[in-house]
Motif scaffolding. Sequence first.
Motif, PDB file in Angstrom:
ATOM      1  N   ILE A 156      12.235  -0.367  -7.567  1.00 40.57           N
ATOM      2  CA  ILE A 156      13.348  -0.105  -6.651  1.00 40.57           C
ATOM      3  C   ILE A 156      14.038   1.167  -7.111  1.00 40.57           C
ATOM      4  CG2 ILE A 156      15.491  -0.996  -5.660  1.00 40.57           C
ATOM      5  CD1 ILE A 156      14.520  -3.835  -6.513  1.00 40.57           C
ATOM      6  N   GLY A 157      14.029   2.184  -6.252  1.00 45.19           N
ATOM      7  CA  GLY A 157      14.679   3.434  -6.605  1.00 45.19           C
ATOM      8  C   GLY A 157      14.188   4.013  -7.923  1.00 45.19           C
ATOM      9  N   GLY A 158      12.908   3.854  -8.217  1.00 46.51           N
ATOM     10  CA  GLY A 158      12.330   4.416  -9.437  1.00 46.51           C
ATOM     11  C   GLY A 158      12.431   3.525 -10.667  1.00 46.51           C
ATOM     12  N   ARG A 159      13.104   2.398 -10.560  1.00 43.85           N
ATOM     13  CA  ARG A 159      13.218   1.465 -11.694  1.00 43.85           C
ATOM     14  C   ARG A 159      12.266   0.295 -11.482  1.00 43.85           C
ATOM     15  NH1 ARG A 159      19.737   1.184 -12.569  1.00 43.85           N
ATOM     16  NH2 ARG A 159      19.910   3.262 -13.444  1.00 43.85           N
ATOM     17  N   SER A 160      11.628  -0.153 -12.570  1.00 48.78           N
ATOM     18  CA  SER A 160      10.653  -1.243 -12.471  1.00 48.78           C
ATOM     19  C   SER A 160      11.217  -2.540 -13.022  1.00 48.78           C
ATOM     20  CB  SER A 160       9.384  -0.878 -13.237  1.00 48.78           C
ATOM     21  OG  SER A 160       8.772   0.236 -12.623  1.00 48.78           O
ATOM     22  N   GLN A 217       0.812  -1.218   0.000  1.00 47.93           N
ATOM     23  CA  GLN A 217       0.000   0.000   0.000  1.00 47.93           C
ATOM     24  C   GLN A 217       0.848   1.273   0.000  1.00 47.93           C
ATOM     25  OE1 GLN A 217      -3.384  -0.275  -0.397  1.00 47.93           O
ATOM     26  NE2 GLN A 217      -2.809  -2.411  -0.634  1.00 47.93           N
ATOM     27  N   THR A 218       1.912   1.270   0.788  1.00 40.97           N
ATOM     28  CA  THR A 218       2.782   2.438   0.906  1.00 40.97           C
ATOM     29  C   THR A 218       4.210   2.008   0.642  1.00 40.97           C
ATOM     30  OG1 THR A 218       1.326   3.283   2.644  1.00 40.97           O
ATOM     31  CG2 THR A 218       3.490   4.306   2.453  1.00 40.97           C
ATOM     32  N   PRO A 219       4.895   2.661  -0.309  1.00 42.61           N
ATOM     33  CA  PRO A 219       6.291   2.284  -0.574  1.00 42.61           C
ATOM     34  C   PRO A 219       7.132   2.359   0.703  1.00 42.61           C
ATOM     35  CG  PRO A 219       5.493   3.792  -2.257  1.00 42.61           C
ATOM     36  CD  PRO A 219       4.440   3.743  -1.183  1.00 42.61           C
ATOM     37  N   ALA A 220       8.106   1.468   0.808  1.00 44.48           N
ATOM     38  CA  ALA A 220       9.003   1.436   1.965  1.00 44.48           C
ATOM     39  C   ALA A 220      10.315   2.114   1.608  1.00 44.48           C
ATOM     40  CB  ALA A 220       9.260  -0.005   2.385  1.00 44.48           C
ATOM     41  N   ASP A 221      10.925   2.715   2.589  1.00 46.74           N
ATOM     42  CA  ASP A 221      12.245   3.321   2.429  1.00 46.74           C
ATOM     43  C   ASP A 221      12.941   3.152   3.775  1.00 46.74           C
ATOM     44  OD1 ASP A 221      14.484   4.684   1.715  1.00 46.74           O
ATOM     45  OD2 ASP A 221      13.493   6.604   1.359  1.00 46.74           O
ATOM     46  N   ARG A 222      13.632   2.020   3.949  1.00 49.16           N
ATOM     47  CA  ARG A 222      14.258   1.737   5.231  1.00 49.16           C
ATOM     48  C   ARG A 222      15.778   1.754   5.106  1.00 49.16           C
ATOM     49  NH1 ARG A 222      10.727  -3.810   6.020  1.00 49.16           N
ATOM     50  NH2 ARG A 222      11.933  -4.870   4.463  1.00 49.16           N
ATOM     51  N   PRO A 223      16.451   2.029   6.209  1.00 49.77           N
ATOM     52  CA  PRO A 223      17.914   2.090   6.204  1.00 49.77           C
ATOM     53  C   PRO A 223      18.517   0.684   6.273  1.00 49.77           C
ATOM     54  CG  PRO A 223      17.102   2.565   8.392  1.00 49.77           C
ATOM     55  CD  PRO A 223      15.888   2.384   7.513  1.00 49.77           C
ATOM     56  N   THR A 224      18.226  -0.112   5.259  1.00 48.63           N
ATOM     57  CA  THR A 224      18.664  -1.503   5.237  1.00 48.63           C
ATOM     58  C   THR A 224      19.298  -1.845   3.899  1.00 48.63           C
ATOM     59  OG1 THR A 224      16.501  -2.180   4.401  1.00 48.63           O
ATOM     60  CG2 THR A 224      16.814  -2.293   6.783  1.00 48.63           C
ATOM     61  N   ILE A 248      18.041  -4.419  -2.710  1.00 45.90           N
ATOM     62  CA  ILE A 248      17.537  -3.091  -2.368  1.00 45.90           C
ATOM     63  C   ILE A 248      18.509  -2.520  -1.352  1.00 45.90           C
ATOM     64  CG2 ILE A 248      15.625  -1.789  -1.356  1.00 45.90           C
ATOM     65  CD1 ILE A 248      13.860  -4.323  -2.059  1.00 45.90           C
ATOM     66  N   LYS A 249      19.122  -1.382  -1.710  1.00 52.07           N
ATOM     67  CA  LYS A 249      20.140  -0.775  -0.845  1.00 52.07           C
ATOM     68  C   LYS A 249      19.714   0.633  -0.464  1.00 52.07           C
ATOM     69  CE  LYS A 249      24.976  -1.493  -1.170  1.00 52.07           C
ATOM     70  NZ  LYS A 249      26.193  -1.530  -1.959  1.00 52.07           N
ATOM     71  N   HIS A 250      19.118   0.784   0.697  1.00 48.78           N
ATOM     72  CA  HIS A 250      18.725   2.112   1.189  1.00 48.78           C
ATOM     73  C   HIS A 250      17.931   2.897   0.146  1.00 48.78           C
ATOM     74  CE1 HIS A 250      21.525   1.639   4.583  1.00 48.78           C
ATOM     75  NE2 HIS A 250      22.394   1.190   3.702  1.00 48.78           N
ATOM     76  N   GLU A 251      17.058   2.230  -0.610  1.00 50.54           N
ATOM     77  CA  GLU A 251      16.277   2.894  -1.642  1.00 50.54           C
ATOM     78  C   GLU A 251      14.791   2.664  -1.397  1.00 50.54           C
ATOM     79  OE1 GLU A 251      18.298   2.408  -5.806  1.00 50.54           O
ATOM     80  OE2 GLU A 251      18.512   0.524  -4.699  1.00 50.54           O
ATOM     81  N   PRO A 252      13.960   3.608  -1.817  1.00 42.80           N
ATOM     82  CA  PRO A 252      12.531   3.362  -1.719  1.00 42.80           C
ATOM     83  C   PRO A 252      12.154   2.213  -2.659  1.00 42.80           C
ATOM     84  CG  PRO A 252      12.958   5.548  -2.662  1.00 42.80           C
ATOM     85  CD  PRO A 252      14.275   4.924  -2.359  1.00 42.80           C
ATOM     86  N   TYR A 253      11.236   1.369  -2.192  1.00 44.08           N
ATOM     87  CA  TYR A 253      10.802   0.270  -3.047  1.00 44.08           C
ATOM     88  C   TYR A 253       9.325  -0.021  -2.835  1.00 44.08           C
ATOM     89  CZ  TYR A 253      10.901  -2.933   0.931  1.00 44.08           C
ATOM     90  OH  TYR A 253      10.652  -3.546   2.126  1.00 44.08           O
TER      91      TYR A 253
END
Length: 189
Positions: free
Chosen positions: A148-152, A126-133, A163-168
Amino acid sequence: MNSNAPHSATLGADIRALRKARGLTLSEIATRLDRSVGWLSQVERDMSEPSISDLRQIAECLGVPMSMLFAHSAAPAEEQGYVVRAGARRPMGSGEEGLIEELLSPDLTDDFEMVHSTFQPRSRMQTPADRPTQEVGYMISGRLDLTIGGRSFTVGPGDSFRIKHEPYHWANPYDEPAVAIWVIAPPVY
């Protein structure tokens, strides 16, 4: 600790690991709980048993579902901390978005956690995640659409992703469940 307690000795270690992963001190959590640092320290060392209300507040402070702290299964003593049997995985999250997750790691005391994720058909985050992981996923079955980071991307069986510290964001718009194994560092659950 009461030997009839419903929690294994990993409850305190998991609370400590989650607290440290979030960069919180004993004092900060104790203040939020309106408890003493000594009491919280005893909980983390499995010397004091938190009540259900305490667990609810601790889970809220750590940003995890209460089930994460509640679901310690009673593994045979020689297996605790080493083996997680298929029928004894700890459930995580509520499953509201169509995502069913189970902890594959024996506890949360490592620098990472391993998670078994099942994405139900026609479900989406429902809501994109952006965690420091840093996270790596490996697809076992089904297909999953990832942003991931704007790429599909669309990934399927045998594919892996990072996924490296990017919104996904994830979605399973397909008719079959998608199953993935995730490794997440530091532990977030």
